[in-house]
Design an enzyme around this catalytic site. Structure first.
Site, short mmCIF file in Angstrom:
data_model
loop_
_atom_site.label_atom_id
_atom_site.label_comp_id
_atom_site.label_asym_id
_atom_site.label_seq_id
_atom_site.Cartn_x
_atom_site.Cartn_y
_atom_site.Cartn_z
N SER A 74 20.61 53.87 -29.76
CA SER A 74 19.64 54.95 -29.72
C SER A 74 18.98 54.99 -28.36
CB SER A 74 18.58 54.76 -30.82
OG SER A 74 17.73 55.89 -30.90
N ASP A 75 18.63 56.19 -27.92
CA ASP A 75 17.93 56.34 -26.65
C ASP A 75 16.99 57.53 -26.76
OD1 ASP A 75 17.94 55.35 -23.71
OD2 ASP A 75 17.96 57.52 -23.56
#
EC number: 3.6.1.-
Length: 207
Positions: A74-75
């Site tokens: 995730s970012d």
């Protein structure tokens, strides 16, 4: 869906304590491993594209090291008027960020990737999604912004405000279809991806 009689190994490609806490809510056994990738945006890259590319890169980097695992990457990229807002790194930059954002709406792109290491073809191994969160900041005076920063010191946080802590007092409104996305891991999107990958919830195999 890939049917499986056993729970696949689940890895969170992150060093974030916030993402670990969020994933822990699903009560699935998992490990957390930092991916150590270059998170620099590419020249001219759109914020959503940056978030999606980095989420996929984090997941694929760990998947290469641990074949057969399900890996979550995730970012998050914060934007104001379409321009990326990075992590401030120090007090002065954080104060400038908050001064610029006060009374305005900031869009947070939280990208998610679930990489299924049981799938041989890398072109089809990943599920990816970008979840947008629209946040309006309160129009607060410099003294309050400075005091907040000295208390919480969110210098490693894009946008300089941790909504899971005292930073919630800086916010006027949050709009999203996935309430945990702003903290860094959109669980509604993730549970959908895990179900499609055949991960059982509540002790039963998903249909």
């Amino acid at each position: 869906m890939i049917p499986s009689s056993t729970q696949p190994r689940l890895i969170l490609a992150s060093s974030s304590s916030y993402r670990r806490e969020l994933l822990g809510r699903l009560q699935l056994p998992f490990e957390a491993i930092a991916p150590h990738i270059d998170e620099t945006p590419e020249p001219g890259e759109a914020p959503e594209a940056t978030a999606l590319r980095l989420a996929r890169a984090k997941a694929s980097a760990i998947a290469l090291q641990h074949p057969g695992a399900l890996v979550i990457g995730s970012d998050q990229v914060a934007t104001l008027d379409g321009a990326q807002i990075g992590k401030p790194g120090d007090h002065a930059r954080a104060l400038l960020q908050l001064q610029t954002m006060r009374g305005r709406e900031v869009v947070f792109h939280t990208a998610l990737c679930l990489w299924d290491g049981r799938i041989i073809d890398p072109a089809t191994a990943a599920q990816v999604e970008n979840v947008q969160v629209f946040v309006r900041f309160r129009d607060l005076p410099d003294a309050e912004l400075d005091a907040y920063l000295r208390i919480e010191q969110p210098y490693d946080c894009a946008g300089s405000a941790k909504n899971e802590g005292l930073g919630i007092a800086l916010l006027e409104r949050i709009e999203s279809n996935d309430p945990t996305a702003l903290t860094g891991l959109p669980l509604i999107a993730l549970t959908g991806m895990l179900r499609r990958a055949g991960v059982p919830f509540f002790g039963t195999q998903n249909p």
